[in-house]
Design a protein around this motif. Structure first.
Motif, PDB file in Angstrom:
ATOM      1  N   VAL A 174     -17.244  -6.745  62.434  1.00  0.00           N
ATOM      2  CA  VAL A 174     -18.068  -6.538  61.235  1.00  0.00           C
ATOM      3  C   VAL A 174     -17.687  -7.477  60.081  1.00  0.00           C
ATOM      4  O   VAL A 174     -18.345  -7.465  59.040  1.00  0.00           O
ATOM      5  CB  VAL A 174     -18.008  -5.069  60.732  1.00  0.00           C
ATOM      6  N   VAL A 175     -16.642  -8.292  60.262  1.00  0.00           N
ATOM      7  CA  VAL A 175     -16.181  -9.152  59.157  1.00  0.00           C
ATOM      8  C   VAL A 175     -16.991 -10.452  59.145  1.00  0.00           C
ATOM      9  O   VAL A 175     -17.187 -11.092  60.184  1.00  0.00           O
ATOM     10  CB  VAL A 175     -14.666  -9.445  59.283  1.00  0.00           C
ATOM     11  N   ASP A 176     -17.489 -10.844  57.950  1.00  0.00           N
ATOM     12  CA  ASP A 176     -18.295 -12.064  57.804  1.00  0.00           C
ATOM     13  C   ASP A 176     -17.471 -13.248  57.303  1.00  0.00           C
ATOM     14  O   ASP A 176     -17.787 -14.395  57.573  1.00  0.00           O
ATOM     15  CB  ASP A 176     -19.418 -11.839  56.773  1.00  0.00           C
TER      16      ASP A 176
ATOM     17  N   VAL B 166     -24.362  -0.668  48.543  1.00  0.00           N
ATOM     18  CA  VAL B 166     -23.208  -1.537  48.256  1.00  0.00           C
ATOM     19  C   VAL B 166     -23.491  -2.941  48.805  1.00  0.00           C
ATOM     20  O   VAL B 166     -23.884  -3.086  49.960  1.00  0.00           O
ATOM     21  CB  VAL B 166     -21.915  -0.940  48.872  1.00  0.00           C
ATOM     22  N   ALA B 167     -23.296  -3.984  47.976  1.00  0.00           N
ATOM     23  CA  ALA B 167     -23.647  -5.346  48.382  1.00  0.00           C
ATOM     24  C   ALA B 167     -22.496  -6.057  49.083  1.00  0.00           C
ATOM     25  O   ALA B 167     -22.708  -6.922  49.934  1.00  0.00           O
ATOM     26  CB  ALA B 167     -24.057  -6.156  47.157  1.00  0.00           C
ATOM     27  N   GLU B 168     -21.249  -5.724  48.716  1.00  0.00           N
ATOM     28  CA  GLU B 168     -20.088  -6.394  49.324  1.00  0.00           C
ATOM     29  C   GLU B 168     -18.895  -5.455  49.311  1.00  0.00           C
ATOM     30  O   GLU B 168     -18.742  -4.650  48.382  1.00  0.00           O
ATOM     31  CB  GLU B 168     -19.742  -7.688  48.558  1.00  0.00           C
TER      32      GLU B 168
ATOM     33  N   MET C 266     -25.474  -7.110  53.254  1.00  0.00           N
ATOM     34  CA  MET C 266     -24.122  -6.573  52.995  1.00  0.00           C
ATOM     35  C   MET C 266     -23.070  -7.560  53.522  1.00  0.00           C
ATOM     36  O   MET C 266     -23.126  -7.957  54.681  1.00  0.00           O
ATOM     37  CB  MET C 266     -23.993  -5.234  53.739  1.00  0.00           C
ATOM     38  N   LYS C 267     -22.157  -7.942  52.638  1.00  0.00           N
ATOM     39  CA  LYS C 267     -21.134  -8.921  53.027  1.00  0.00           C
ATOM     40  C   LYS C 267     -19.790  -8.209  53.179  1.00  0.00           C
ATOM     41  O   LYS C 267     -19.416  -7.415  52.315  1.00  0.00           O
ATOM     42  CB  LYS C 267     -21.063  -9.974  51.927  1.00  0.00           C
ATOM     43  N   VAL C 268     -19.094  -8.507  54.278  1.00  0.00           N
ATOM     44  CA  VAL C 268     -17.774  -7.908  54.516  1.00  0.00           C
ATOM     45  C   VAL C 268     -16.741  -9.036  54.487  1.00  0.00           C
ATOM     46  O   VAL C 268     -16.757  -9.938  55.320  1.00  0.00           O
ATOM     47  CB  VAL C 268     -17.736  -7.161  55.870  1.00  0.00           C
ATOM     48  N   THR C 269     -15.852  -8.977  53.499  1.00  0.00           N
ATOM     49  CA  THR C 269     -14.864 -10.039  53.288  1.00  0.00           C
ATOM     50  C   THR C 269     -13.457  -9.498  53.505  1.00  0.00           C
ATOM     51  O   THR C 269     -13.076  -8.512  52.870  1.00  0.00           O
ATOM     52  CB  THR C 269     -14.975 -10.587  51.840  1.00  0.00           C
ATOM     53  N   LEU C 270     -12.727 -10.147  54.399  1.00  0.00           N
ATOM     54  CA  LEU C 270     -11.316  -9.776  54.610  1.00  0.00           C
ATOM     55  C   LEU C 270     -10.467 -10.663  53.709  1.00  0.00           C
ATOM     56  O   LEU C 270     -10.624 -11.888  53.717  1.00  0.00           O
ATOM     57  CB  LEU C 270     -10.980  -9.974  56.085  1.00  0.00           C
ATOM     58  N   ILE C 271      -9.603 -10.062  52.920  1.00  0.00           N
ATOM     59  CA  ILE C 271      -8.784 -10.833  51.978  1.00  0.00           C
ATOM     60  C   ILE C 271      -7.312 -10.489  52.177  1.00  0.00           C
ATOM     61  O   ILE C 271      -6.946  -9.311  52.249  1.00  0.00           O
ATOM     62  CB  ILE C 271      -9.262 -10.591  50.522  1.00  0.00           C
TER      63      ILE C 271
ATOM     64  N   LYS D 120     -19.808   2.314  61.561  1.00  0.00           N
ATOM     65  CA  LYS D 120     -20.436   3.463  60.913  1.00  0.00           C
ATOM     66  C   LYS D 120     -20.168   3.421  59.404  1.00  0.00           C
ATOM     67  O   LYS D 120     -21.055   3.672  58.583  1.00  0.00           O
ATOM     68  CB  LYS D 120     -19.889   4.754  61.540  1.00  0.00           C
ATOM     69  N   PHE D 121     -18.945   3.078  59.052  1.00  0.00           N
ATOM     70  CA  PHE D 121     -18.560   3.011  57.638  1.00  0.00           C
ATOM     71  C   PHE D 121     -19.391   1.958  56.885  1.00  0.00           C
ATOM     72  O   PHE D 121     -19.924   2.221  55.808  1.00  0.00           O
ATOM     73  CB  PHE D 121     -17.050   2.699  57.550  1.00  0.00           C
ATOM     74  N   ILE D 122     -19.544   0.770  57.493  1.00  0.00           N
ATOM     75  CA  ILE D 122     -20.309  -0.314  56.847  1.00  0.00           C
ATOM     76  C   ILE D 122     -21.787   0.082  56.732  1.00  0.00           C
ATOM     77  O   ILE D 122     -22.426  -0.135  55.691  1.00  0.00           O
ATOM     78  CB  ILE D 122     -20.151  -1.653  57.634  1.00  0.00           C
ATOM     79  N   THR D 123     -22.332   0.688  57.776  1.00  0.00           N
ATOM     80  CA  THR D 123     -23.721   1.145  57.724  1.00  0.00           C
ATOM     81  C   THR D 123     -23.903   2.161  56.606  1.00  0.00           C
ATOM     82  O   THR D 123     -24.898   2.134  55.866  1.00  0.00           O
ATOM     83  CB  THR D 123     -24.124   1.783  59.084  1.00  0.00           C
ATOM     84  N   ASP D 124     -22.929   3.049  56.462  1.00  0.00           N
ATOM     85  CA  ASP D 124     -22.995   4.069  55.418  1.00  0.00           C
ATOM     86  C   ASP D 124     -22.955   3.424  54.016  1.00  0.00           C
ATOM     87  O   ASP D 124     -23.745   3.787  53.128  1.00  0.00           O
ATOM     88  CB  ASP D 124     -21.824   5.042  55.609  1.00  0.00           C
ATOM     89  N   LEU D 125     -22.057   2.438  53.830  1.00  0.00           N
ATOM     90  CA  LEU D 125     -21.985   1.753  52.521  1.00  0.00           C
ATOM     91  C   LEU D 125     -23.303   1.048  52.217  1.00  0.00           C
ATOM     92  O   LEU D 125     -23.794   1.070  51.087  1.00  0.00           O
ATOM     93  CB  LEU D 125     -20.865   0.706  52.502  1.00  0.00           C
TER      94      LEU D 125
END
Ligand code: NAP
Length: 169
Positions: free
Chosen positions: A120-122, A100-102, A1-6, A90-95
């Motif tokens: 949690v941001v990659d 959800v991939a990203e 799971m990738k977390v991207t801040l934009i 918790k939210f990212i774990t749930d996704l």
């Protein structure tokens, strides 16, 4: 799971003049196109309720997770939304458990800060627009000690570059 801040940022580090300032009022058409293409591809976006209030159109094909302490938020453009208040971890774990991939963390300042503080941001995609506000809503609103490494500079135009950073963990 990738977390991207934009985010789109002025050269002095602001994302808006105030909390009702719509991003597309001051960012370039190249950045708007970049954001629309990526958000359509990823399909999952996180925003705070104040940023969601600035959205004046339907974002077709995107699921929007709106952070709020309230149970519901006004959704006049009938977007596909889910109101959330869970911790970022918790939210990212749930996704992740939903396959959800990203996910794109799309602001504003309070949400960028919440997710960065949680570690949690990659990846960061920061569009630097050639403009100065002098005052306004900063990208982050609390002290952070995050180290990042510059990976790629995407050349959207002579005046608009996207700086892609990896978050060092
Ligand atoms: N340049 C860019 O790329 C960019 C991107 C996005 C936004 N923006 C701009 O940023 C500005 C808004 O930023 P902002 O920091 O003032 O507001 P925001 O982050 O968009 O929204 C803040 C709201 O999010 C909710 N929230 C925050 N933390 C929460 C938590 N831990 N749990 C549950 N809910 C939480 C609260 O909603 P409730 O009050 O409903 O409880 C809070 O009032 C706007 O001008 C917008 O246009 C710019």
């Amino acid at each position: 799971m990738k977390v991207t801040l934009i985010a789109a940022v002025t050269i002095d580090g602001f994302i808006a003049r105030d909390d009702v300032h719509l991003s597309t009022r001051w960012t370039s058409k190249e950045d708007t196109r970049f954001f629309r293409r990526l958000s359509a591809k990823v399909g999952h976006m996180v925003v705070g309720s104040k940023t969601f209030k600035t959205f004046d159109r339907k974002m077709a094909g995107r699921k929007i997770y709106v952070y709020s302490h309230k149970q519901t938020v006004e959704n006049s453009s009938e977007n596909d939304i889910e109101v959330v208040s869970a911790s970022p971890k918790k939210f990212i774990t749930d996704l992740e458990s939903r396959g959800v991939a990203e996910v794109l963390i799309c602001g504003g300042s309070s949400i960028y800060t919440l997710f960065m503080k949680a570690g949690v941001v990659d990846r960061l995609l920061l569009t630097q627009e050639s403009t100065i506000f002098g005052a306004g809503v900063p990208l982050f609103s609390e002290p952070l000690k995050t180290k990042v490494s510059l990976d790629i500079i995407h050349n959207l135009s002579d005046q608009t570059k996207v700086f892609e950073y990896e978050v060092m963990k």
